[in-house]
Motif scaffolding. Structure first.
Motif, PDB file in Angstrom:
ATOM      1  N   PHE A 202       2.423   7.424 -14.983  1.00 59.82           N
ATOM      2  CA  PHE A 202       1.491   7.927 -15.629  1.00 59.82           C
ATOM      3  C   PHE A 202       0.936   7.159 -17.012  1.00 59.82           C
ATOM      4  O   PHE A 202       1.656   6.587 -17.763  1.00 59.82           O
ATOM      5  N   ASN A 203      -0.455   7.387 -17.231  1.00 64.29           N
ATOM      6  CA  ASN A 203      -1.080   7.247 -18.454  1.00 64.29           C
ATOM      7  C   ASN A 203      -1.657   8.210 -18.843  1.00 64.29           C
ATOM      8  O   ASN A 203      -2.016   9.290 -18.562  1.00 64.29           O
ATOM      9  N   LEU A 204      -1.428   8.645 -20.368  1.00 68.85           N
ATOM     10  CA  LEU A 204      -1.656   9.553 -21.205  1.00 68.85           C
ATOM     11  C   LEU A 204      -2.873   9.304 -22.278  1.00 68.85           C
ATOM     12  O   LEU A 204      -2.826   8.195 -22.671  1.00 68.85           O
TER      13      LEU A 204
ATOM     14  N   LYS B 153       0.983   2.931  -6.885  1.00 64.24           N
ATOM     15  CA  LYS B 153       0.855   1.360  -6.305  1.00 64.24           C
ATOM     16  C   LYS B 153      -0.222   0.521  -7.264  1.00 64.24           C
ATOM     17  O   LYS B 153      -1.211  -0.130  -6.760  1.00 64.24           O
ATOM     18  N   GLY B 154       0.221   0.930  -8.571  1.00 60.66           N
ATOM     19  CA  GLY B 154      -0.682   0.168  -9.725  1.00 60.66           C
ATOM     20  C   GLY B 154      -1.943   0.753  -9.889  1.00 60.66           C
ATOM     21  O   GLY B 154      -2.769   0.152 -10.684  1.00 60.66           O
ATOM     22  N   LYS B 155      -2.632   1.597  -9.146  1.00 57.85           N
ATOM     23  CA  LYS B 155      -3.935   2.112  -9.117  1.00 57.85           C
ATOM     24  C   LYS B 155      -3.909   3.361  -9.859  1.00 57.85           C
ATOM     25  O   LYS B 155      -3.470   4.522  -9.433  1.00 57.85           O
ATOM     26  N   GLU B 156      -4.670   3.672 -11.066  1.00 50.67           N
ATOM     27  CA  GLU B 156      -4.922   4.651 -11.678  1.00 50.67           C
ATOM     28  C   GLU B 156      -6.078   5.621 -11.039  1.00 50.67           C
ATOM     29  O   GLU B 156      -6.698   5.325 -10.574  1.00 50.67           O
ATOM     30  N   GLN B 157      -5.484   6.928 -11.084  1.00 52.05           N
ATOM     31  CA  GLN B 157      -6.260   7.840 -10.484  1.00 52.05           C
ATOM     32  C   GLN B 157      -6.579   9.126 -11.303  1.00 52.05           C
ATOM     33  O   GLN B 157      -6.423   9.243 -12.722  1.00 52.05           O
ATOM     34  N   HIS B 158      -7.596  10.085 -10.902  1.00 51.25           N
ATOM     35  CA  HIS B 158      -8.179  10.790 -11.991  1.00 51.25           C
ATOM     36  C   HIS B 158      -7.188  12.002 -12.214  1.00 51.25           C
ATOM     37  O   HIS B 158      -6.158  12.248 -11.857  1.00 51.25           O
TER      38      HIS B 158
END
Length: 622
Positions: free
Chosen positions: A59-61, A103-108
């Protein structure tokens, strides 16, 4: 050859299905992000890991302040799904969002949370409490399909125990969104009595349309959320003139109704199973097993939701436990209500009579993918047949989970009322699949309260206690003094041990010194517990954020609910407990009778293995 391959394929498919590989339908939930004031200029942020997400998810915050967005983590977050924001300007509004990385791809992001300056360490839900009423037990369900729970509130006025005569106020139910928006009110009317043993309400998505329904016993004069009256509003069946029966409702029709969760509108009503019949035939044997003609034993109700076919939820309405016991399973499919089966112990000669508790538990005891109902000292199979009875009779509490990881399957710990000249153990642990008693204690003693939780890491599995013999290991060995707290358990701080919840307090068991240390008390925020000496929360459940649990209390003036959540960081990362079927069903029945805490169907505690992946399919947002 082609025919043979097709035949093998069909046989394999049917075999897989019959061996429990069918997936249970579980509700869609959004990320459930929240932010709380941690103190010292920090803001604690927490979010859900969902039950169908891959193990390697990261996750990214992000935080947005006055239109400027910054990413708070330097590397993808791969441990606990929580974060302590030490750089926030707490004099300004801060909006938090979390984005998953697959898999390395950030999603909404599917859910944001706005933290406001001056926010208290709880979420507030203002109530429209009727005059003379108090918010009591709660349940939750997603009634509009947006992935966020709504809260259904049982508003209670004057109530009575079944053993007591006297008039009661009508039971009232209300529905609120998490932001405080009021959705509807249902009034059960004068022909449904108010009390802990009368009105059990089930909130669950029963038909798989992504929106929860409400199921309750109703009667002539019930008013639904749209103002429609069920039955004949002119009828008043409350007893008058008989001192023992004054105010009791022992005549007239009894109904079972499914309500729309979004509007409170009646969707279907049918006759309640089982009907009263001869009210003097609901007694049993042993302590509290005698008969009465005053409406005490006949009007003891429980309820639950269970996946009886392994895929779809059914609602089970229950009557009686001191003697005759009836469980009626209902299916709500394609806007039609149908009876699935009825279990009836019929009379005192039946070994399943008199084995019920003031509560129950739902889980898959035999690992066939379908749920059973642990009804105190007995168990009813998914097909409506009696699976086994321990013969230990009635009690006030029963707990089910993997308490002893070295023993195959699940275990049940319960307490028992040994009274009126009866004999037997006041506490016992038994095998959930077979009813075989593994150990027992408190011989010939009436035990009123009992608890199981992992509170001492020096002993494998759960510790159990109740009565005066002290703290027992998962193997039934006495290991020391027991906590005074014997009400609820809760996962609150950052380790894997369990905290104890009693009244408005959360305490940590100091296992080295044999004492309780208080780590939280909602009383300082003007909150109260419910149900008198039972001193239970309005609800305890994993409603938001990571896998730790929230607790909801009412304020002293009954004008508000306050949702408290932990602000303690942890690196332990588990999927939301609400996507564990046993735990989720525990939240559905938590309001029933004498409220009891929820448990997972795996061992969650010190030294645990990684939780197993659940065989579930998440209903997608509609």
């Amino acid at each position: 050859m082609q025919f043979l391959l097709k035949t093998i394929t069909v046989i394999f498919f049917l075999s897989a299905f019959s061996n429990g590989y069918a997936q249970r339908q579980m509700e869609y939930l959004n990320r459930g992000i929240y932010a709380m004031n941690e103190g010292n200029g920090k803001i604690f942020v927490s979010w859900r890991l969902l039950g169908d997400e891959p193990d390697d998810i990261a996750f990214n915050l992000y935080r947005t302040t006055q239109g400027k967005t910054v990413k708070l983590n330097q590397q993808p977050l791969i441990n606990g799904t929580n974060f302590s924001d030490e750089t926030a300007d707490t004099t300004k509004a801060n909006r938090y969002s979390v984005k998953k990385i697959i898999k390395g791809k950030e999603q909404h992001s599917d859910k944001d949370f706005e933290w406001l300056p001056g926010s208290m360490p709880y979420l507030s839900i203002p109530l429209k409490t009727p005059a003379g009423y108090t918010p009591n037990d709660l349940s939750v369900g997603d009634v509009d399909g947006d992935g966020e729970y709504e809260i259904i509130v049982h508003q209670t006025g004057r109530g009575r125990d079944n053993a007591q005569a006297g008039l009661t106020d009508p039971a009232i139910f209300q529905c609120y969104k998490m932001n405080g928006s009021f959705l509807w009110q249902i009034n059960l009317g004068k022909n449904i009595r108010e009390g802990a043993h009368y009105t059990q309400f089930m909130v669950y998505d029963l038909d798989g349309d992504g929106k929860a329904e409400i199921a309750m016993k109703t009667a002539d004069g019930t008013i639904d959320g749209k103002g429609k009256v069920i039955g004949d509003s002119t009828k008043d069946y409350r007893n008058k003139g008989d001192r023992q029966k004054e105010g009791k409702v022992l005549d007239g029709p009894e109904y079972f109704t499914i309500f729309d969760g979004l509007t409170g509108a009646e969707l279907a009503t049918t006759n309640y199973l089982a009907p009263r019949g001869d009210i003097g035939t609901w007694g049993g044997r042993g302590g509290n097993g005698g008969n009465d003609n005053s409406g005490n034993r006949v009007d003891r109700f429980l309820a639950c939701v269970a996946y009886l076919d392994g895929v779809h939820p059914s609602v089970i309405m229950c009557r009686g436990y001191y003697g005759r016991t009836v469980l009626a399973a209902w299916d709500w499919r394609n806007k039609k209500l149908s009876s699935r089966w009825v279990f009836d112990s019929k009379d005192a000669a039946n070994p399943f009579s008199g084995m019920g508790n003031h509560n129950l538990f739902v889980t898959d005891v035999d690992n066939d993918g379908k749920d059973e109902i642990v009804y105190g000292s007995m168990c009813v199979d998914d097909n409506g047949k009696g699976l086994y009875t321990t013969g230990l009779r009635h009690g006030d509490a029963v707990h089910v989970t993997d308490m002893d990881p070295s023993h195959h399957g699940l275990e049940v710990f319960g307490i028992h009322e040994i009274e009126e000249g009866t004999k037997g153990p006041g506490t016992a642990m038994y095998d959930a699949a077979t009813g075989k008693i593994l150990w027992s204690g408190e011989q010939d003693k009436d035990v009123g309260r009992g608890m199981s939780a992992d509170i001492d890491p020096r002993y494998p599995g759960y510790e159990s206690w109740g009565g005066g013999e002290g703290l027992m290991s998962a193997k039934g060995e006495k290991i020391g003094v027991s906590p005074r707290s014997v009400n609820f358990r809760i996962w609150w701080d950052g380790d894997l041990l369990t905290e104890l919840l009693d009244k408005t307090r959360i305490d940590k068991w100091d296992y080295k010194n044999g004492k309780l240390d208080n780590i939280f008390d909602a009383a300082i925020y003007n909150c109260l517990s419910n149900n008198g000496t039972k001193a239970t929360p309005a609800l305890s459940a994993d409603l938001l954020g990571d896998w730790r649990e929230e607790v909801i209390f009412r304020t002293a003036d009954s004008k508000e609910l306050r949702i408290f959540s932990t602000i303690i960081s942890t690196d332990h990362r588990f999927y939301t407990l609400m996507h564990n079927p046993q735990y989720r069903l525990s939240i559905a029945w938590q309001n029933v009778g004498y409220n009891q805490p929820p448990y997972t169907d795996y061992f969650l505690g010190e030294g645990m293995q990684k939780p197993p992946k659940q065989n579930i399919v998440i209903l997608k947002k509609k």
